[in-house]
Motif scaffolding. Structure first.
Motif, PDB file in Angstrom:
ATOM      1  N   ALA A   1      32.308  78.049  14.686  1.00 45.23           N
ATOM      2  CA  ALA A   1      30.884  78.002  15.032  1.00 45.23           C
ATOM      3  C   ALA A   1      30.710  76.921  16.084  1.00 45.23           C
ATOM      4  O   ALA A   1      31.335  75.851  16.004  1.00 45.23           O
TER       5      ALA A   1
ATOM      6  N   ASP B   1      26.447  79.880  18.596  1.00 46.29           N
ATOM      7  CA  ASP B   1      27.142  81.169  18.521  1.00 46.29           C
ATOM      8  C   ASP B   1      28.410  81.020  17.697  1.00 46.29           C
ATOM      9  O   ASP B   1      28.753  79.916  17.241  1.00 46.29           O
TER      10      ASP B   1
ATOM     11  N   SER C   1      27.589  83.596   7.476  1.00 50.18           N
ATOM     12  CA  SER C   1      27.780  82.256   8.048  1.00 50.18           C
ATOM     13  C   SER C   1      27.840  81.184   6.958  1.00 50.18           C
ATOM     14  O   SER C   1      27.747  79.999   7.255  1.00 50.18           O
TER      15      SER C   1
ATOM     16  N   TYR D   1      23.182  83.058  18.855  1.00 47.76           N
ATOM     17  CA  TYR D   1      24.001  84.201  18.465  1.00 47.76           C
ATOM     18  C   TYR D   1      23.745  85.414  19.354  1.00 47.76           C
ATOM     19  O   TYR D   1      23.704  86.552  18.879  1.00 47.76           O
TER      20      TYR D   1
ATOM     21  N   LYS E   1      25.007  78.718   6.858  1.00 50.79           N
ATOM     22  CA  LYS E   1      24.961  77.634   7.838  1.00 50.79           C
ATOM     23  C   LYS E   1      24.243  78.010   9.132  1.00 50.79           C
ATOM     24  O   LYS E   1      24.139  77.174  10.032  1.00 50.79           O
ATOM     25  N   ASP E   2      23.758  79.227   9.263  1.00 56.31           N
ATOM     26  CA  ASP E   2      23.115  79.621  10.514  1.00 56.31           C
ATOM     27  C   ASP E   2      21.898  78.757  10.828  1.00 56.31           C
ATOM     28  O   ASP E   2      21.723  78.295  11.959  1.00 56.31           O
ATOM     29  N   SER E   3      21.070  78.487   9.826  1.00 63.04           N
ATOM     30  CA  SER E   3      19.888  77.631  10.043  1.00 63.04           C
ATOM     31  C   SER E   3      20.291  76.202  10.363  1.00 63.04           C
ATOM     32  O   SER E   3      19.709  75.557  11.240  1.00 63.04           O
TER      33      SER E   3
ATOM     34  N   ASP F   1      18.741  89.203   9.235  1.00 60.83           N
ATOM     35  CA  ASP F   1      18.707  87.783   8.867  1.00 60.83           C
ATOM     36  C   ASP F   1      19.438  87.517   7.559  1.00 60.83           C
ATOM     37  O   ASP F   1      20.163  86.517   7.427  1.00 60.83           O
TER      38      ASP F   1
ATOM     39  N   HIS G   1      23.003  75.179  11.819  1.00 56.84           N
ATOM     40  CA  HIS G   1      23.543  75.110  13.180  1.00 56.84           C
ATOM     41  C   HIS G   1      22.436  75.165  14.225  1.00 56.84           C
ATOM     42  O   HIS G   1      22.502  74.467  15.245  1.00 56.84           O
ATOM     43  N   ARG G   2      21.408  75.964  13.988  1.00 53.14           N
ATOM     44  CA  ARG G   2      20.274  75.985  14.916  1.00 53.14           C
ATOM     45  C   ARG G   2      19.595  74.623  14.963  1.00 53.14           C
ATOM     46  O   ARG G   2      19.259  74.119  16.047  1.00 53.14           O
TER      47      ARG G   2
ATOM     48  N   ASN H   1      23.238  87.749   8.152  1.00 51.62           N
ATOM     49  CA  ASN H   1      23.690  86.614   8.966  1.00 51.62           C
ATOM     50  C   ASN H   1      23.824  85.349   8.135  1.00 51.62           C
ATOM     51  O   ASN H   1      24.752  84.555   8.324  1.00 51.62           O
ATOM     52  N   SER H   2      22.883  85.137   7.229  1.00 51.75           N
ATOM     53  CA  SER H   2      22.942  83.949   6.370  1.00 51.75           C
ATOM     54  C   SER H   2      24.175  83.997   5.464  1.00 51.75           C
ATOM     55  O   SER H   2      24.884  82.998   5.309  1.00 51.75           O
TER      56      SER H   2
END
Length: 229
Positions: A222, A149, A29, A120, A32-34, A22, A36-37, A25-26
């Protein structure tokens, strides 16, 4: 399309990077991973929905869905790695049901779920065609598949830029975030090479689904997708 025989190598790496998954990944990205979810799920989950989180990992997509619906949904976590599913306690007060398996052989009845989430993870399917067929099968009529993803831009120059980042810059960022384990995120570039361009992915989804909403960020690097059965 899909990882084919490369899948085993990717799975081994995913198993190894669990401690830093995690965090790295943060970083890679740009944090921005959170976001985008949330953008992908907001407005698409209804109270009472029965949800399959396919390729769930720790359950980040499911946690987002639970927050959006104030906990009024039924979650099933589904991932090929038991070690991922066992590490969901930090996200959930009450651990959802969970089982292990792959996209290509989903062990559920036809038309069982209102929503399928894939965060992802679809990029790691062994066979993209089979994965799409299986998810379509287990969705109820009118159901939706929400995908977050990496995107593969359709424009050659932009695609080159994203590839350059993933191949050469990402390992440096991942090392800064996760140390030696972070370096193993370099394997991500191999999955990206086998991933279709955004338009091709949209066309592939439309072979099975009635309509597809395709949102992009980071110059198309993304994607947030909703495919409706």
């Amino acid at each position: 399309m899909g990882l084919g025989s490369y899948w085993g190598e990717v799975l081994d790496v995913l198993q190894e990077i669990i401690p830093v998954y995690d965090k790295v990944n943060s970083y890679i990205s740009f944090g921005k991973d959170s976001e985008h979810r949330n953008r992908a799920i907001k407005g698409k989950i209804q109270n009472g929905d029965k949800i399959l989180d396919a390729g769930s990992g720790f359950g980040n997509m499911s946690k987002t869905a639970l927050d959006v619906a104030n906990g009024e949904v039924e979650i099933m976590l589904y991932d090929p790695l038991l070690a991922m599913i066992k590490n969901t306690d930090r996200l959930f007060k009450k651990k959802p049901e969970a089982t292990c398996g792959v996209f290509e052989h989903v062990p559920f009845k036809d038309q069982q779920f209102d929503v399928v989430l894939s965060g992802y993870s679809l990029r790691d399917a062994i066979s993209l065609n089979t994965a799409i067929s299986e998810i379509h099968r287990v969705l109820k009529k009118g159901g939706k598949w929400i995908i977050v993803d990496l995107g593969k831009p359709d424009e050659l120059i932009v695609r080159f830029g994203v590839s350059f980042y993933l191949k050469l810059i990402l390992p440096i960022v991942a090392y800064a975030a996760g140390g030696r384990l972070g370096l193993k995120f370099a394997k991500l570039y191999g999955t990206y090479r086998l991933w279709p361009e955004n338009k091709k992915l949209e066309s592939k989804l439309l072979e099975k689904f009635t309509s597809v909403e395709f949102e992009k960020d980071l110059m198309g690097g993304a994607i947030m997708v909703a495919a409706y059965k």
